[in-house]
Write a protein that holds these residues in place. Sequence first.
Motif, PDB file in Angstrom:
ATOM      1  N   GLU A  56       6.142   8.116   2.390  1.00 25.07           N
ATOM      2  CA  GLU A  56       5.028   7.163   2.517  1.00 25.07           C
ATOM      3  C   GLU A  56       3.914   7.734   3.395  1.00 25.07           C
ATOM      4  O   GLU A  56       2.731   7.652   3.061  1.00 25.07           O
ATOM      5  N   LYS A  57       4.290   8.335   4.489  1.00 27.90           N
ATOM      6  CA  LYS A  57       3.299   8.873   5.426  1.00 27.90           C
ATOM      7  C   LYS A  57       2.433   9.938   4.764  1.00 27.90           C
ATOM      8  O   LYS A  57       1.198   9.919   4.847  1.00 27.90           O
ATOM      9  N   SER A  79       1.984  10.463   1.555  1.00 29.44           N
ATOM     10  CA  SER A  79       1.168   9.910   0.454  1.00 29.44           C
ATOM     11  C   SER A  79      -0.057   9.198   0.999  1.00 29.44           C
ATOM     12  O   SER A  79      -1.135   9.250   0.398  1.00 29.44           O
ATOM     13  N   LYS A  80       0.113   8.516   2.139  1.00 33.23           N
ATOM     14  CA  LYS A  80      -1.021   7.769   2.703  1.00 33.23           C
ATOM     15  C   LYS A  80      -2.128   8.707   3.175  1.00 33.23           C
ATOM     16  O   LYS A  80      -3.277   8.302   3.305  1.00 33.23           O
ATOM     17  N   PRO A 104      -5.652   9.542  -0.465  1.00 38.29           N
ATOM     18  CA  PRO A 104      -7.091   9.296  -0.257  1.00 38.29           C
ATOM     19  C   PRO A 104      -7.893  10.607  -0.192  1.00 38.29           C
ATOM     20  O   PRO A 104      -8.982  10.691  -0.758  1.00 38.29           O
ATOM     21  N   ILE A 145       0.841  -1.211   0.000  1.00 36.66           N
ATOM     22  CA  ILE A 145       0.000   0.000   0.000  1.00 36.66           C
ATOM     23  C   ILE A 145       0.868   1.250   0.000  1.00 36.66           C
ATOM     24  O   ILE A 145       0.639   2.186  -0.759  1.00 36.66           O
ATOM     25  N   GLY A 146       1.882   1.245   0.827  1.00 38.11           N
ATOM     26  CA  GLY A 146       2.772   2.397   0.908  1.00 38.11           C
ATOM     27  C   GLY A 146       3.436   2.659  -0.435  1.00 38.11           C
ATOM     28  O   GLY A 146       3.492   3.794  -0.908  1.00 38.11           O
ATOM     29  N   GLU A 170      10.090   6.164   4.414  1.00 39.42           N
ATOM     30  CA  GLU A 170       8.923   5.644   5.131  1.00 39.42           C
ATOM     31  C   GLU A 170       8.251   6.724   5.981  1.00 39.42           C
ATOM     32  O   GLU A 170       7.030   6.872   5.960  1.00 39.42           O
ATOM     33  N   LEU A 182       0.736   3.849  -3.123  1.00 36.94           N
ATOM     34  CA  LEU A 182       0.263   5.226  -2.897  1.00 36.94           C
ATOM     35  C   LEU A 182       1.360   6.247  -3.195  1.00 36.94           C
ATOM     36  O   LEU A 182       1.090   7.310  -3.751  1.00 36.94           O
ATOM     37  N   THR A 190       2.873  15.631  -3.939  1.00 41.06           N
ATOM     38  CA  THR A 190       3.352  14.242  -3.980  1.00 41.06           C
ATOM     39  C   THR A 190       4.202  13.995  -5.234  1.00 41.06           C
ATOM     40  O   THR A 190       5.059  13.114  -5.239  1.00 41.06           O
TER      41      THR A 190
END
Length: 451
Positions: A165-166, A168-169, A173, A13-14, A161, A17, A318
Amino acid sequence: MINEKRSSFSGKIGFVLAAAGSAVGLGNIWRFPYLAAKYGGGIFLLTYLILAITFGFALMTAEIALGRKTGLSVVGAFSKLNRKFSFLGYLAALVPAIILPYYSVIGGWVTKYLVAFSTGSGVAAAGETYFTDFIGAAGEPVGWFLIYIGLTALVVLFGVEKGIEKVSKIMMPVLVVLSVIVAIYGLTIPGAIDGVKYYITPDFTKFSATTVLAAMGQLFYSMSLAMGIMITYGSYMKKDVNLESSVKQIEYFDTGIAFIAGLMIIPATYAFSGGAPEALGKGPSLMFATLPKVFETMAGGQIIGTLFFLLVLFAALTSSISLMETVVSIVCDKLHWNRKIACAAVFMFCVVMGLLSCLGYSAWSAVTVIGMQMLDFFDFITNSVMMPIVAFFTCIFVGYVIKPQAIIDEVELTGKFKKKALFNVVIKYFAPICILAILISSVLDAYIGIF
Ligand code: PFF
């Protein structure tokens, strides 16, 4: 040379995204709707979809697999597999280094519009000369550019990470939800449905080789291909994550948001202009001049304008994060600098380069290269010249030097590669031929445009 503690995304998922975050950017929001409207609506959508699942799929798979196989950023990845191809890594690395500064200048404009709409100055932003007055003044755009590039650098500083990643997560959405809200709202305007018909009904008379070339050019841009980004992100992908299905999900995301962006923009603009598609405008004028006027005429336009510019900001951030990460990872890999110093160096470089583009509309407007302003020139040289060259040699490299089997083996680490046959044909024959056609046509286009 390999950093033992190379960072990685925490899981599928990370990764998906973050890669989708890179792909979904300004290109989806202002470039795709404009091109779709210009090149025959539904017929452009269809052409784009076919190219995405063949050409886009093969190139993205190849790039991500190259990154994961070597565990290196773009410069190291090519030279590790074949020293003679080191030049390709350097060429690919130049692309994000040139794009990031000017992309951040536009990111600064988006930030300014978000603040204008959210603080109740949306009506002023709809004024006839608001945009040209804004970019024509030397000081303010530079300030917004510095804020935007500072935000980008901050996320990259936190690492793969904890930073990329944070963010984007959270942002991806939210971006999907906001896009759907703005699109649905736009469709309720009287006259919008005719705009939807105009957007999705295929006009076969407008189909020509140019439709295919335009769709293919957009595909590169939109999927962040041929600029080392997917190689870099692939190098942070864990070996147990399914590569083939990740690529499919990134493509769904990117194409889905591009389509929704068309629904956000075309029907509303169509209704606003009384069905005159020429009024759509393109690039900056569509987003910063036409759309504020459309929002101004809507009930609740201030709120819709705010939501719209927030989603554009998330899409742009992003993407610029991925552009910066690609450059930072090369500096870390090659010079063995730590992330902090590499970030600071790339930040400084971007500030200097970005000023060239930013001031190109004001203090330095007299400075042009082959008849173009700096920002347009940087956009042209990367998208129309360097990216097709990088993509062409990437296909030759994979198809004939390391051979497709090297990529297939990497994909098959987690099970069967279902589209293996398609991948082979596209990477060896279809893609290189089409890419040469894009390169020739875009250079000729500029040449004819100049003389
Ligand atoms: N794929 C992103 C977009 O569509 O905006 C990021 C990007 C790609 C930016 C290529 C710029 C570019 F030339």
